[in-house]
Design a protein around this motif. Structure first.
Motif, PDB file in Angstrom:
ATOM      1  N   ARG A 288       0.821  -1.228   0.000  1.00  0.00           N
ATOM      2  CA  ARG A 288       0.000   0.000   0.000  1.00  0.00           C
ATOM      3  C   ARG A 288       0.850   1.272   0.000  1.00  0.00           C
ATOM      4  NH1 ARG A 288      -3.818  -0.075  -2.271  1.00  0.00           N
ATOM      5  NH2 ARG A 288      -4.516   1.819  -1.268  1.00  0.00           N
ATOM      6  N   ARG A 289       2.167   1.136   0.106  1.00  0.00           N
ATOM      7  CA  ARG A 289       3.028   2.331   0.228  1.00  0.00           C
ATOM      8  C   ARG A 289       3.022   3.183  -1.033  1.00  0.00           C
ATOM      9  NH1 ARG A 289       7.659  -0.971   3.164  1.00  0.00           N
ATOM     10  NH2 ARG A 289       6.413  -1.447   4.992  1.00  0.00           N
ATOM     11  N   GLU A 290       3.160   2.559  -2.192  1.00  0.00           N
ATOM     12  CA  GLU A 290       3.196   3.369  -3.418  1.00  0.00           C
ATOM     13  C   GLU A 290       1.875   4.089  -3.661  1.00  0.00           C
ATOM     14  OE1 GLU A 290       4.428   3.263  -8.104  1.00  0.00           O
ATOM     15  OE2 GLU A 290       4.919   1.548  -6.853  1.00  0.00           O
ATOM     16  N   PRO A 291       0.722   3.403  -3.580  1.00  0.00           N
ATOM     17  CA  PRO A 291      -0.521   4.151  -3.783  1.00  0.00           C
ATOM     18  C   PRO A 291      -0.743   5.221  -2.704  1.00  0.00           C
ATOM     19  CG  PRO A 291      -0.993   1.792  -3.490  1.00  0.00           C
ATOM     20  CD  PRO A 291       0.490   1.968  -3.480  1.00  0.00           C
ATOM     21  N   THR A 292      -0.327   4.926  -1.481  1.00  0.00           N
ATOM     22  CA  THR A 292      -0.460   5.914  -0.404  1.00  0.00           C
ATOM     23  C   THR A 292       0.439   7.113  -0.694  1.00  0.00           C
ATOM     24  OG1 THR A 292      -0.995   4.178   1.188  1.00  0.00           O
ATOM     25  CG2 THR A 292      -0.247   6.284   2.084  1.00  0.00           C
ATOM     26  N   ALA A 293       1.663   6.854  -1.139  1.00  0.00           N
ATOM     27  CA  ALA A 293       2.587   7.939  -1.485  1.00  0.00           C
ATOM     28  C   ALA A 293       2.009   8.788  -2.618  1.00  0.00           C
ATOM     29  CB  ALA A 293       3.945   7.373  -1.874  1.00  0.00           C
ATOM     30  N   ASP A 294       1.382   8.141  -3.609  1.00  0.00           N
ATOM     31  CA  ASP A 294       0.775   8.877  -4.716  1.00  0.00           C
ATOM     32  C   ASP A 294      -0.317   9.823  -4.222  1.00  0.00           C
ATOM     33  OD1 ASP A 294       2.394   7.636  -6.604  1.00  0.00           O
ATOM     34  OD2 ASP A 294       0.883   6.133  -7.150  1.00  0.00           O
ATOM     35  N   VAL A 295      -1.173   9.317  -3.336  1.00  0.00           N
ATOM     36  CA  VAL A 295      -2.258  10.137  -2.797  1.00  0.00           C
ATOM     37  C   VAL A 295      -1.694  11.295  -1.980  1.00  0.00           C
ATOM     38  CG1 VAL A 295      -4.207  10.159  -1.178  1.00  0.00           C
ATOM     39  CG2 VAL A 295      -3.988   8.313  -2.852  1.00  0.00           C
ATOM     40  N   LEU A 296      -0.715  11.010  -1.135  1.00  0.00           N
ATOM     41  CA  LEU A 296      -0.116  12.070  -0.316  1.00  0.00           C
ATOM     42  C   LEU A 296       0.541  13.126  -1.200  1.00  0.00           C
ATOM     43  CD1 LEU A 296       1.486  10.053   2.618  1.00  0.00           C
ATOM     44  CD2 LEU A 296      -0.661  11.332   2.595  1.00  0.00           C
ATOM     45  N   HIS A 297       1.283  12.685  -2.203  1.00  0.00           N
ATOM     46  CA  HIS A 297       1.936  13.625  -3.111  1.00  0.00           C
ATOM     47  C   HIS A 297       0.896  14.486  -3.823  1.00  0.00           C
ATOM     48  CE1 HIS A 297       3.873  14.816  -6.966  1.00  0.00           C
ATOM     49  NE2 HIS A 297       4.773  15.231  -6.101  1.00  0.00           N
ATOM     50  N   GLY A 298      -0.161  13.857  -4.307  1.00  0.00           N
ATOM     51  CA  GLY A 298      -1.216  14.610  -4.983  1.00  0.00           C
ATOM     52  C   GLY A 298      -1.896  15.616  -4.071  1.00  0.00           C
ATOM     53  N   PHE A 299      -2.183  15.193  -2.855  1.00  0.00           N
ATOM     54  CA  PHE A 299      -2.849  16.052  -1.880  1.00  0.00           C
ATOM     55  C   PHE A 299      -1.974  17.252  -1.528  1.00  0.00           C
ATOM     56  CE2 PHE A 299      -4.224  16.910   2.583  1.00  0.00           C
ATOM     57  CZ  PHE A 299      -5.574  17.179   2.335  1.00  0.00           C
ATOM     58  N   VAL A 300      -0.728  16.991  -1.170  1.00  0.00           N
ATOM     59  CA  VAL A 300       0.183  18.065  -0.769  1.00  0.00           C
ATOM     60  C   VAL A 300       0.521  18.951  -1.968  1.00  0.00           C
ATOM     61  CG1 VAL A 300       2.500  18.548   0.130  1.00  0.00           C
ATOM     62  CG2 VAL A 300       1.077  16.812   1.218  1.00  0.00           C
ATOM     63  N   SER A 301       0.745  18.348  -3.127  1.00  0.00           N
ATOM     64  CA  SER A 301       1.055  19.146  -4.322  1.00  0.00           C
ATOM     65  C   SER A 301      -0.110  20.053  -4.702  1.00  0.00           C
ATOM     66  CB  SER A 301       1.409  18.236  -5.496  1.00  0.00           C
ATOM     67  OG  SER A 301       2.617  17.566  -5.250  1.00  0.00           O
ATOM     68  N   GLY A 302      -1.323  19.545  -4.562  1.00  0.00           N
ATOM     69  CA  GLY A 302      -2.495  20.374  -4.848  1.00  0.00           C
ATOM     70  C   GLY A 302      -2.575  21.580  -3.941  1.00  0.00           C
ATOM     71  N   LEU A 303      -2.289  21.384  -2.687  1.00  0.00           N
ATOM     72  CA  LEU A 303      -2.301  22.486  -1.739  1.00  0.00           C
ATOM     73  C   LEU A 303      -1.180  23.478  -2.053  1.00  0.00           C
ATOM     74  CD1 LEU A 303      -3.902  23.529   0.632  1.00  0.00           C
ATOM     75  CD2 LEU A 303      -2.394  22.246   2.140  1.00  0.00           C
ATOM     76  N   VAL A 304       0.009  22.965  -2.355  1.00  0.00           N
ATOM     77  CA  VAL A 304       1.126  23.841  -2.714  1.00  0.00           C
ATOM     78  C   VAL A 304       0.802  24.598  -4.001  1.00  0.00           C
ATOM     79  CG1 VAL A 304       3.543  23.871  -3.457  1.00  0.00           C
ATOM     80  CG2 VAL A 304       2.873  22.505  -1.481  1.00  0.00           C
ATOM     81  N   LEU A 305       0.183  23.933  -4.972  1.00  0.00           N
ATOM     82  CA  LEU A 305      -0.205  24.594  -6.212  1.00  0.00           C
ATOM     83  C   LEU A 305      -1.206  25.712  -5.943  1.00  0.00           C
ATOM     84  CD1 LEU A 305      -0.150  24.831  -9.288  1.00  0.00           C
ATOM     85  CD2 LEU A 305      -1.979  23.116  -9.351  1.00  0.00           C
ATOM     86  N   ALA A 306      -2.194  25.449  -5.104  1.00  0.00           N
ATOM     87  CA  ALA A 306      -3.179  26.480  -4.769  1.00  0.00           C
ATOM     88  C   ALA A 306      -2.490  27.694  -4.161  1.00  0.00           C
ATOM     89  CB  ALA A 306      -4.231  25.919  -3.816  1.00  0.00           C
ATOM     90  N   GLU A 307      -1.498  27.455  -3.363  1.00  0.00           N
ATOM     91  CA  GLU A 307      -0.731  28.552  -2.767  1.00  0.00           C
ATOM     92  C   GLU A 307       0.127  29.244  -3.826  1.00  0.00           C
ATOM     93  OE1 GLU A 307       2.476  29.294   0.826  1.00  0.00           O
ATOM     94  OE2 GLU A 307       1.725  27.267   0.487  1.00  0.00           O
TER      95      GLU A 307
END
Length: 184
Positions: free
Chosen positions: A137-156
């Protein structure tokens, strides 16, 4: 190494990458061209091609060889995984804020860099392991975390969230991630 008749000294890949990064910082990734880089280094543009095949390879080298080491990755020092994940998330945000043009470009041009290679990903997988995320589950979890954090950073980065509101939103997001991870 190629020696320019104008310079008299050989170019190094480190020098090329550093000059490329200076151009990116000054004017964004769009300001980087092989001609402008050659002018910055006082060499013939063809001299650059002895070191890099094209602009994409140059940007990849800048990301991996010059910018990557600037990422303040949390060490494997026995600190709780929650603290390490928070430190990693803030290091990622700091880098994106320091080099917003490069960060945005890389995320819009996946051919530039294999996003799942190297330091950040190695550290994230280590932290996910410490958090008890099963290996499968690490790779899919990492993908979700990266997407979530990147989206927030992009919004900023593009101005949807700003100032103190951005700091509060980021901390809220990281706290949500930390609370949610044990459920995996």
């Amino acid at each position: 190494m190629a020696v320019s008749a104008r310079r008299g000294t050989p170019l190094t890949i480190e020098e090329i990458r550093a000059a490329g990064l200076r151009l990116i910082v000054a004017g964004g990734v769009e300001a980087l061209s092989m001609r402008k880089l050659a002018a910055e280094l006082d060499v013939n543009p063809m001299s650059l091609y002895h070191h890099v095949a094209n602009k994409t390879e140059l940007i990849r080298g800048i990301c991996v060889g010059t910018v990557g080491p600037l990422l303040d990755l949390p060490p494997d020092d026995g600190a709780p995984w929650q603290d390490q994940l928070r430190a990693l998330a803030y290091a990622y945000r700091k880098l994106a804020r320091t080099l917003p043009s490069l960060w945005t470009y890389v995320h819009n041009h996946p051919e530039v860099i294999e996003l799942k290679e190297g330091g950040l990903w190695d550290v994230l997988f280590r932290i996910l392991s410490a958090a008890g995320v099963p290996e499968d589950r690490r790779e899919p979890t990492a993908d979700v975390l990266h997407g979530f954090v990147s989206g927030l950073v992009l919004a900023e980065t593009i101005g949807h969230i700003g100032g103190a509101q951005a700091d509060e939103a980021y901390e809220t997001a990281i706290a949500m991630i930390i609370r949610g991870l044990p459920e995996h």
